[in-house]
Design an enzyme around this catalytic site. Structure first.
Site, PDB file in Angstrom:
ATOM      1  N   SER A 254       7.579  13.963  22.827  1.00 42.70           N
ATOM      2  CA  SER A 254       7.824  12.591  22.386  1.00 42.70           C
ATOM      3  C   SER A 254       7.435  12.436  20.924  1.00 42.70           C
ATOM      4  O   SER A 254       6.924  13.376  20.302  1.00 42.70           O
ATOM      5  CB  SER A 254       7.009  11.602  23.235  1.00 42.70           C
ATOM      6  OG  SER A 254       7.354  11.682  24.594  1.00 42.70           O
ATOM      7  N   SER A 292      11.833  12.269  27.075  1.00 41.09           N
ATOM      8  CA  SER A 292      11.161  12.073  25.797  1.00 41.09           C
ATOM      9  C   SER A 292      10.932  10.589  25.527  1.00 41.09           C
ATOM     10  O   SER A 292      11.701   9.735  25.957  1.00 41.09           O
ATOM     11  CB  SER A 292      12.016  12.676  24.673  1.00 41.09           C
ATOM     12  OG  SER A 292      11.381  12.533  23.423  1.00 41.09           O
ATOM     13  N   GLU A 294      10.618   8.106  22.373  1.00 45.19           N
ATOM     14  CA  GLU A 294      10.705   7.820  20.940  1.00 45.19           C
ATOM     15  C   GLU A 294      10.460   6.322  20.765  1.00 45.19           C
ATOM     16  O   GLU A 294      11.359   5.512  21.001  1.00 45.19           O
ATOM     17  CB  GLU A 294      12.074   8.206  20.373  1.00 45.19           C
ATOM     18  CG  GLU A 294      12.307   9.699  20.257  1.00 45.19           C
ATOM     19  CD  GLU A 294      12.668  10.352  21.578  1.00 45.19           C
ATOM     20  OE1 GLU A 294      12.506  11.576  21.691  1.00 45.19           O
ATOM     21  OE2 GLU A 294      13.091   9.634  22.505  1.00 45.19           O
TER      22      GLU A 294
END
Length: 463
Positions: A254, A292, A294
């Site tokens: 991340s 992930s 973000e």
């Protein structure tokens, strides 16, 4: 046994490699601290080695603290916002941030399993400093972002404690910012190389407002073959050199980014600015994978929203939406460079279970840059030159009316995103026997007053 190439030369920031990193110049420190009043501090925890023993180590983690407004963010709040590109991660306090559009606590970065401990530490710190919290003042929800450092760190051991939060806050200062294997970035990995904390800034030319913008990232995403360094496909070549080397395979990782600027932005504008951080992340090679996170948090230092005031109305400075484009470009550039700075400054690290994460081989990157220098040299960038004369570009409070065209209009003379100039003149009615509006001469007719009317509008007489 697989041979892992090691590069033990001195670490330097990305800019020192001669990479093409955009057209805007960085600030004095090329860091988020170039925005006046921003302080950054770290607490780094590195202990033990060998097999993973939950609760004992090895420990490769820490805390990073970003303090807006010289640390007095609780009493003198600032406009804030954020953006979630992919939500397989967490920033506590972001729900309220997006609802109110206010930053009112320090921003802390750490590992996934330490969010609760760090949030508790920040809350205790603020209650000690402002005893009226929860009574005289409202309650608080600290902003704490996380990434998963479990490939190198005993994350389930939860080694981050309250005293580490206090240390990061106590160490917060202006000036150069330590990068790489520090603070919350200690155990982070980026594109299968060592990642961590990175930062960069941009200073807009005066003709574009002269504003400063800074980005700080805790970078922990990606796969080696996707890595792009200054637009160059470095990762594809390095993936061959590191073929067979152990890599984390169960997680994509991340990234948490924090954006600060002294441009006078409202919350919705900060949200829009934070979206463009995703473009900078993509430049380095991220595709925001399923697992992930973000997540971006941003704020503006231009307006102070006091916690205590007798006023019913509070005046704020505001940058017009049409003036945001240079900031969008700058934040994309600064994000890319901040991630690369994290990788360039990080050194190789061996952590839990002997997992080894190599440092980005800077000599290989230099070879790429040297090979492309003839191409770079042929492009003459003029960051301070705009597409219009300075007299047209310089911000002004003047808001003129009258006849304007899209090509000559100042941003304040253009309505919204459509670029429609104002005032708009009503389409004339076609007189009996007249030419339809689409035939030659219609354009001229549209600018000629109709019979029986004044100033080009239909007659006001009764019909």
């Amino acid at each position: 046994m697989v041979h892992i190439p090691e590069y033990n030369g001195p670490r330097v920031r990305a800019r020192e490699l001669g990479l093409p990193l955009g057209r805007f110049k960085p600030g004095k420190y090329n860091a988020i601290t170039d925005v006046d009043g921003i302080l950054v501090g770290h607490c780094t925890l590195i202990q033990g080695e060998g097999p993973l023993r939950p609760g004992h180590g090895p420990v490769r983690t820490g805390v990073t603290a970003i303090l807006p407004n010289n640390g007095n963010i609780f009493m003198e709040r600032m406009t804030g916002g954020g953006f979630v590109l992919n939500g397989a991660g967490e920033v506590s306090g972001m729900t309220q941030l997006m609802e109110w559009g206010l930053i009112e606590t320090p921003i802390l970065l750490t590992n996934t399993m330490a969010v609760g401990a760090v949030s508790d530490g920040v809350a205790r710190h603020l209650v000690e400093r402002y005893p009226g919290i929860g009574d005289e003042h409202d309650v608080i929800i600290p902003i704490v972002g996380e990434c998963d450092d479990s490939w190198l760190n005993d994350i389930s051991g939860r080694h981050v404690r309250e005293e580490h939060v206090y240390e990061a806050i106590r160490n917060a200062a202006t000036g150069p910012v330590a990068e790489g294997n520090v603070g919350g970035g200690t155990g982070m990995v980026t594109c299968d190389f060592k990642g961590g904390i990175g930062t960069a800034s941009r200073k807009l030319p005066e003709v574009m407002g002269g504003y400063t913008l800074g980005v700080l990232v805790m970078s922990n995403f990606g796969k080696m073959h996707n890595l792009r360094v200054g637009g160059l496909p470095v990762g594809e070549v390095l993936a061959e050199k590191f073929k067979g080397a152990p890599k984390r395979g169960t997680t994509y990782g991340s990234i948490i980014a924090v954006v600060a600027t002294d441009a006078p932005l409202l919350s919705h504008q900060i949200n829009r600015l934070c979206k463009r951080v995703g473009l900078g992340i993509g430049r380095v090679g991220s595709y925001a994978a399923h697992g992930s996170g973000e997540i971006v948090v941003g704020f503006s230092t231009a307006n102070i929203i006091p916690r205590r005031t007798q006023k019913m109305v509070y005046k704020l400075k505001l940058l017009l939406d049409q003036r945001l484009d240079p900031l969008y470009e700058a934040v994309m550039e600064a994000t890319e460079e901040a991630i690369l700075n994290a990788m360039c400054m990080a050194t190789s690290m061996t952590g839990a279970n002997g997992n080894h994460c190599p440092a980005l081989p800077l000599d290989e990157v230099r070879n790429f840059v040297d090979a492309c220098k003839p191409i770079f040299a042929s492009v003459k960038k003029r960051p301070h030159q705009s597409s219009a004369p300075a007299s047209r570009e310089k911000p002004t409070d003047e808001d003129r009316e009258g006849e304007v065209t899209v090509s000559t209009a100042r941003p304040t003379q253009v309505r919204g995103a459509e670029g429609i100039p104002f005032p708009t003149r009503p389409v004339p009615e076609v007189e009996p026997g007249g030419e339809p509006g689409g035939e030659p001469g219609a354009e001229q007719a549209s600018s000629t007053p109709l019979k029986g009317s004044s100033s080009g509008s239909p007659s006001g007489s009764d019909s």
